[in-house]
Design a protein around this motif. Structure first.
Motif, PDB file in Angstrom:
ATOM      1  N   LEU A   1       0.842  -1.318  -0.080  1.00  0.00           N
ATOM      2  CA  LEU A   1       0.045  -0.082   0.088  1.00  0.00           C
ATOM      3  C   LEU A   1       0.756   1.275   0.045  1.00  0.00           C
ATOM      4  O   LEU A   1       0.596   2.276  -0.660  1.00  0.00           O
ATOM      5  CB  LEU A   1      -0.916  -0.071   1.129  1.00  0.00           C
ATOM      6  CG  LEU A   1      -1.986   1.238   1.230  1.00  0.00           C
ATOM      7  CD1 LEU A   1      -2.827   1.143   0.255  1.00  0.00           C
ATOM      8  CD2 LEU A   1      -2.592   1.116   2.617  1.00  0.00           C
ATOM      9  N   ARG A   2       1.814   1.409   0.898  1.00  0.00           N
ATOM     10  CA  ARG A   2       3.022   2.523   1.137  1.00  0.00           C
ATOM     11  C   ARG A   2       3.617   2.567  -0.242  1.00  0.00           C
ATOM     12  O   ARG A   2       3.824   3.532  -0.981  1.00  0.00           O
ATOM     13  CB  ARG A   2       3.671   2.225   1.956  1.00  0.00           C
ATOM     14  CG  ARG A   2       3.062   2.571   3.406  1.00  0.00           C
ATOM     15  CD  ARG A   2       4.296   2.655   4.774  1.00  0.00           C
ATOM     16  NE  ARG A   2       4.452   1.217   4.974  1.00  0.00           N
ATOM     17  CZ  ARG A   2       4.011   0.545   5.942  1.00  0.00           C
ATOM     18  NH1 ARG A   2       2.799   0.910   6.479  1.00  0.00           N
ATOM     19  NH2 ARG A   2       4.348  -0.803   5.933  1.00  0.00           N
ATOM     20  N   ALA A   3       3.906   1.531  -1.057  1.00  0.00           N
ATOM     21  CA  ALA A   3       4.873   1.385  -2.124  1.00  0.00           C
ATOM     22  C   ALA A   3       3.994   1.805  -3.459  1.00  0.00           C
ATOM     23  O   ALA A   3       4.859   2.264  -4.192  1.00  0.00           O
ATOM     24  CB  ALA A   3       5.599   0.174  -2.385  1.00  0.00           C
ATOM     25  N   ALA A   4       2.965   1.328  -3.555  1.00  0.00           N
ATOM     26  CA  ALA A   4       2.370   1.074  -4.873  1.00  0.00           C
ATOM     27  C   ALA A   4       1.209   2.249  -4.901  1.00  0.00           C
ATOM     28  O   ALA A   4       0.841   2.560  -5.969  1.00  0.00           O
ATOM     29  CB  ALA A   4       1.605  -0.202  -5.106  1.00  0.00           C
ATOM     30  N   ALA A   5       0.643   2.616  -3.633  1.00  0.00           N
ATOM     31  CA  ALA A   5      -0.202   3.691  -3.839  1.00  0.00           C
ATOM     32  C   ALA A   5      -1.520   3.192  -4.705  1.00  0.00           C
ATOM     33  O   ALA A   5      -1.929   4.041  -5.623  1.00  0.00           O
ATOM     34  CB  ALA A   5       0.152   4.787  -3.891  1.00  0.00           C
TER      35      ALA A   5
ATOM     36  N   THR B   1      -7.310   7.569   2.929  1.00  0.00           N
ATOM     37  CA  THR B   1      -8.783   7.619   2.482  1.00  0.00           C
ATOM     38  C   THR B   1      -9.070   6.413   1.200  1.00  0.00           C
ATOM     39  O   THR B   1      -9.775   6.491   0.518  1.00  0.00           O
ATOM     40  CB  THR B   1      -9.174   8.834   1.994  1.00  0.00           C
ATOM     41  OG1 THR B   1      -8.620   9.119   1.206  1.00  0.00           O
ATOM     42  CG2 THR B   1      -9.135   9.652   3.003  1.00  0.00           C
ATOM     43  N   THR B   2      -7.904   5.549   1.079  1.00  0.00           N
ATOM     44  CA  THR B   2      -8.042   4.469   0.016  1.00  0.00           C
ATOM     45  C   THR B   2      -9.199   3.718   0.237  1.00  0.00           C
ATOM     46  O   THR B   2      -9.384   3.237   1.260  1.00  0.00           O
ATOM     47  CB  THR B   2      -6.670   3.729   0.065  1.00  0.00           C
ATOM     48  OG1 THR B   2      -5.436   4.406  -0.096  1.00  0.00           O
ATOM     49  CG2 THR B   2      -6.712   2.616  -0.854  1.00  0.00           C
ATOM     50  N   PRO B   3     -10.099   3.680  -0.618  1.00  0.00           N
ATOM     51  CA  PRO B   3     -11.276   2.735  -0.542  1.00  0.00           C
ATOM     52  C   PRO B   3     -10.743   1.066  -0.146  1.00  0.00           C
ATOM     53  O   PRO B   3      -9.773   0.602  -0.796  1.00  0.00           O
ATOM     54  CB  PRO B   3     -11.945   2.844  -1.771  1.00  0.00           C
ATOM     55  CG  PRO B   3     -11.208   4.090  -2.446  1.00  0.00           C
ATOM     56  CD  PRO B   3      -9.881   4.019  -1.971  1.00  0.00           C
ATOM     57  N   ILE B   4     -11.829   0.635   0.587  1.00  0.00           N
ATOM     58  CA  ILE B   4     -11.456  -0.879   1.074  1.00  0.00           C
ATOM     59  C   ILE B   4     -12.795  -1.599   0.730  1.00  0.00           C
ATOM     60  O   ILE B   4     -13.810  -1.407   1.079  1.00  0.00           O
ATOM     61  CB  ILE B   4     -11.208  -1.155   2.267  1.00  0.00           C
ATOM     62  CG1 ILE B   4      -9.800   0.020   2.843  1.00  0.00           C
ATOM     63  CG2 ILE B   4     -10.930  -2.538   2.786  1.00  0.00           C
ATOM     64  CD1 ILE B   4      -9.535   0.081   4.406  1.00  0.00           C
ATOM     65  N   VAL B   5     -12.591  -2.809  -0.218  1.00  0.00           N
ATOM     66  CA  VAL B   5     -13.679  -3.844  -0.342  1.00  0.00           C
ATOM     67  C   VAL B   5     -13.138  -4.932   0.513  1.00  0.00           C
ATOM     68  O   VAL B   5     -12.031  -5.529   0.409  1.00  0.00           O
ATOM     69  CB  VAL B   5     -13.815  -4.111  -1.516  1.00  0.00           C
ATOM     70  CG1 VAL B   5     -15.107  -5.350  -1.844  1.00  0.00           C
ATOM     71  CG2 VAL B   5     -14.547  -2.735  -2.339  1.00  0.00           C
TER      72      VAL B   5
ATOM     73  N   ALA C   1     -10.415  14.760   5.649  1.00  0.00           N
ATOM     74  CA  ALA C   1     -10.074  13.786   4.900  1.00  0.00           C
ATOM     75  C   ALA C   1     -11.052  12.516   4.890  1.00  0.00           C
ATOM     76  O   ALA C   1     -11.177  11.660   5.877  1.00  0.00           O
ATOM     77  CB  ALA C   1      -8.818  12.885   5.171  1.00  0.00           C
ATOM     78  N   LEU C   2     -12.037  12.636   3.973  1.00  0.00           N
ATOM     79  CA  LEU C   2     -13.152  11.571   3.778  1.00  0.00           C
ATOM     80  C   LEU C   2     -13.002  10.579   2.871  1.00  0.00           C
ATOM     81  O   LEU C   2     -12.240  10.841   1.826  1.00  0.00           O
ATOM     82  CB  LEU C   2     -14.576  12.346   3.587  1.00  0.00           C
ATOM     83  CG  LEU C   2     -14.947  13.684   4.397  1.00  0.00           C
ATOM     84  CD1 LEU C   2     -16.439  13.999   3.774  1.00  0.00           C
ATOM     85  CD2 LEU C   2     -15.193  13.164   5.714  1.00  0.00           C
ATOM     86  N   THR C   3     -13.444   9.314   3.237  1.00  0.00           N
ATOM     87  CA  THR C   3     -13.232   8.412   2.117  1.00  0.00           C
ATOM     88  C   THR C   3     -14.463   8.564   0.956  1.00  0.00           C
ATOM     89  O   THR C   3     -15.396   9.380   1.165  1.00  0.00           O
ATOM     90  CB  THR C   3     -13.553   6.866   2.717  1.00  0.00           C
ATOM     91  OG1 THR C   3     -14.929   6.993   3.109  1.00  0.00           O
ATOM     92  CG2 THR C   3     -12.571   6.909   3.797  1.00  0.00           C
ATOM     93  N   PRO C   4     -14.136   7.945   0.035  1.00  0.00           N
ATOM     94  CA  PRO C   4     -15.048   8.054  -1.086  1.00  0.00           C
ATOM     95  C   PRO C   4     -16.488   7.721  -0.752  1.00  0.00           C
ATOM     96  O   PRO C   4     -17.499   8.355  -1.120  1.00  0.00           O
ATOM     97  CB  PRO C   4     -14.657   7.223  -2.286  1.00  0.00           C
ATOM     98  CG  PRO C   4     -13.202   7.335  -2.247  1.00  0.00           C
ATOM     99  CD  PRO C   4     -12.933   7.232  -0.533  1.00  0.00           C
ATOM    100  N   THR C   5     -16.724   6.793  -0.052  1.00  0.00           N
ATOM    101  CA  THR C   5     -17.952   6.442   0.419  1.00  0.00           C
ATOM    102  C   THR C   5     -18.564   7.454   1.337  1.00  0.00           C
ATOM    103  O   THR C   5     -19.782   7.719   1.362  1.00  0.00           O
ATOM    104  CB  THR C   5     -17.918   5.028   0.977  1.00  0.00           C
ATOM    105  OG1 THR C   5     -17.424   3.997   0.218  1.00  0.00           O
ATOM    106  CG2 THR C   5     -19.240   4.588   1.703  1.00  0.00           C
TER     107      THR C   5
END
Length: 208
Positions: free
Chosen positions: A23-27, A54-58, A131-135
């Motif tokens: 996550l840190r390396a590839a964003a 705020t990276t979305p998570i499924v 900082a809001l997530t997309p959802t």
């Protein structure tokens, strides 16, 4: 393999620790996260991803117990998908989450110390950027689109997640809880996003 056939570029990690490093390396644009991982589990990975940004998570998991679903949503997941699931269905859910961050009608709106800029997709409170997530952002945009009106949980499920979750309102409640923690001065006594018991939620445009 199915997601690659749909045109996605994937980074794979076999453990939670590897995933956090990637996550840190590839964003990446989005994280698809299993719960049952060696080392730190998916819940803890989700909490750390959410704490970092705020990276979305499924969440993609075989665990469909109520406690697991609620725990995943409260940890910060934007969507929760139970295996088995076809690749094209998962891909549709991924695209639905990503669409929540797309631009909508322009125009900043001011509600007390809260400013919602629909064109720039930014939210500030007391001049401080949130900082809001997309959802979370999609939820706030949907609620504030009809100030003073009560929106049912079912309406919010369809508007924000684009599917009805078979009437499962827990994902709405968890998202509202996270949203309040960011936009309310006192989340336990919300003034902007108010609960209308047994019906749903209402955005209060004038917090006085």
């Amino acid at each position: 393999m199915g997601l690659r056939r749909q045109g996605h570029h994937l980074y794979e990690a076999g453990t939670g620790e590897e995933g956090l490093e990637l996550l840190r390396a590839a964003a990446p644009d989005i994280v698809v996260l299993d719960l049952m991982l060696p080392g730190i589990d998916g819940f803890e990975v989700c909490r750390r991803v959410r704490a970092a940004g705020t990276t979305p998570i499924v969440m993609l998991t075989a665990r469909d117990d109520d406690l697991d679903v609620v725990s995943g949503l409260e940890a910060g997941a934007d969507d929760y998908v139970v295996k088995p699931i076809r690749a094209r269905v998962l891909e549709a859910r991924i695209r639905a989450v990503l669409r929540r961050g797309e631009h909508v009608a322009a125009g900043p709106e001011v509600y007390g110390d809260l400013t919602v800029d629909r064109g720039a997709l930014t939210v500030t409170r007391a001049s401080r950027s949130l900082a809001l997530t997309p959802t979370e952002l999609r939820m706030l945009l949907e609620l504030s689109r009809s100030p003073g009106q009560v929106l049912s949980r079912q309406h919010l499920l369809q508007a924000v997640w684009e599917h009805d979750y078979l009437g499962d309102s827990r994902i709405v409640d968890a998202c509202v809880q996270r949203l309040r923690a960011k936009i309310e001065e006192n989340p336990s006594r919300p003034v902007y996003v108010q609960t209308v018991r047994t019906f749903g939620y209402r955005f209060q445009p004038d917090p006085r």
